[in-house]
Design an enzyme around this catalytic site. Sequence first.
Site, PDB file in Angstrom:
ATOM      1  N   GLU A   1     -15.039  23.552  39.247  1.00  0.00           N
ATOM      2  CA  GLU A   1     -16.467  23.473  39.609  1.00  0.00           C
ATOM      3  C   GLU A   1     -17.002  24.819  40.108  1.00  0.00           C
ATOM      4  O   GLU A   1     -17.555  24.912  41.214  1.00  0.00           O
ATOM      5  CB  GLU A   1     -16.693  22.371  40.647  1.00  0.00           C
TER       6      GLU A   1
ATOM      7  N   GLU B   1     -12.875  14.820  35.933  1.00  0.00           N
ATOM      8  CA  GLU B   1     -13.202  14.066  37.154  1.00  0.00           C
ATOM      9  C   GLU B   1     -14.281  13.064  36.790  1.00  0.00           C
ATOM     10  O   GLU B   1     -15.382  13.470  36.376  1.00  0.00           O
ATOM     11  CB  GLU B   1     -13.703  14.984  38.280  1.00  0.00           C
TER      12      GLU B   1
HETATM   13  O1  AHR Z   1     -12.829  14.487  43.754  1.00  0.00           O
HETATM   14  C1  AHR Z   1     -13.454  14.947  44.901  1.00  0.00           C
HETATM   15  C2  AHR Z   1     -14.150  16.301  44.692  1.00  0.00           C
HETATM   16  O2  AHR Z   1     -15.229  16.133  43.812  1.00  0.00           O
HETATM   17  C3  AHR Z   1     -13.322  17.376  44.047  1.00  0.00           C
HETATM   18  O3  AHR Z   1     -12.567  18.089  44.973  1.00  0.00           O
HETATM   19  C4  AHR Z   1     -14.350  18.276  43.431  1.00  0.00           C
HETATM   20  O4  AHR Z   1     -13.885  18.938  42.293  1.00  0.00           O
HETATM   21  C5  AHR Z   1     -15.516  17.346  43.154  1.00  0.00           C
HETATM   22  O5  AHR Z   1     -16.696  17.868  43.643  1.00  0.00           O
END
Ligand code: AHR
Length: 502
Positions: A172, A292
């Site tokens: 990110e 994610e």
């Molecule tokens: O999964 C929780 C967080 O969400 C992770 O650390 C990050 O990559 C995202 O913003």
Amino acid sequence: MSSSLLIFPDLVQNPIDPRLYGSFIEHLGRAVYSGIYEPDHPTADPRGFRGDVIDLVRELNVPVVRYPGGNFVSAYDWEDGVGPRAQRPRRLDYAWGVTETNHFGTNEFMDWCQAAGTEPMMAFNLGTRGIDAARQLVEYCNAPTGTRFGDLRKAHGYAEPHRVRTWCLGNEMDGPWQTGRKTADEYGRLANETANTLRQFDPKLELIACGSSGPGMPLFPDWERIVLEHCYGQVDAVSIHLYVRQDGHKSLADYLACPREMENQIRDVLAACDFVRAKQRQKKTMMLSFDEWNVWDMALGHARCERWAEAPPQLEQIYTFADALVVGGMLLTLLRQSGRVRYACLAQLVNVIAPIMTARGGGLWRQTIFHPFAQASRHGRGALLSTRLSGITHTDTPTHGPSPDVEAVATRDGDRIAVFVLHRGQTDAAPLTLRLEGASAWRVVEHQVLAAPGPGVCNGPDSAAVAPRPGPPVGIADGHTLELTLPPLSWHLVLLAPESHP
Ligand code: AHR
């Protein structure tokens, strides 16, 4: 009009990479400590891995696990987590405001992956560090002995290389919350140069560049375009992240329709990828890594904890039955898009916005979202089949527009067909006719239904209220046609095999 699903058992749309069913372990909250690792737990093995957790991870059938972050990775010094435990430093983790003991690190993760029957997907710190630390970590994991980092690994008890094939180039990197956040040009160049360096060590590594943190980011999807203009030729995939939540939706119907957001996001990121491919006359097709995704209600504020605590509970969201239906809808989207989504990671795996919850020193339990994921991961393998769904009613939703009351996807693995059906309708049962085209005759092996007394029902340490149950027996007329009755708010798995097979 009656609803029907035509399935074409011999018409494969695309193979499904098993890594579509990956998950994620970050050094965050109790994911590692008292999640997968708890040396004095009654089920722990000599390495400290909780056996009861490994059993449930195996039940989820997760083929790949991303590690060690997440936001955590962007200030992580991997060297802190290897070598003799007593000499590993305690460090402040700025990302989550806690203390990291480093009792668990790269080698422990490799061992845990082996014990859990899964493959590592490692992420680099491209926040505070860069090419050199990435190169050294890859060598530490994969280089032969007789070299500086291969020998260091051997000195730590691992003579054999870990042979990690998949690597995320940061996490990110567009996020203002990210340590060492970069502009798209800065990151794109760094990703390209890092990938270029790593390919000199091993051209076969699978490398994933960071896409935007989400579709709401101001630069989305220009971020993807700019980053890929720097590194298209060097990477295999670009990452996508999406967390959805009930909060902010106008009604339950509106919330249940939110997997549409995932579908739109994939469409838009692919447009950016394909634009760069055309512009640069590239031959390679860029794949996506949805590394994610989940339901995460950040408004609940469960990230807060006492400053610099050690592995405190964080992000321990308790999921409802409605959340499980949304996760089911997101799985259907990922399956439909599996021609371009090569990797996907349910974020996360244990305790932190997770399907598996543990008690420190105690037992564990399956959240509602565990079930659609486990069914899809176990049975939605092989290839995506062509289907045609017709006669479906749609509900107008304020946020996501017209949303189909019924959605379905069919997959085929050898001679097994799996059909996943989601019914979002809230009041009436919906009849659905499944028709298998072609000469072969089929029989129903299993029909399982996930339903609950209400959308807000949750599981807990002493309650498994939301769990799949055998559906009413379904006959299959002439080996081709079966009639399902879908109760309001339900998720279904139908498994079929050739009539002639036992
Ligand atoms: O999964 C929780 C967080 O969400 C992770 O650390 C990050 O990559 C995202 O913003």
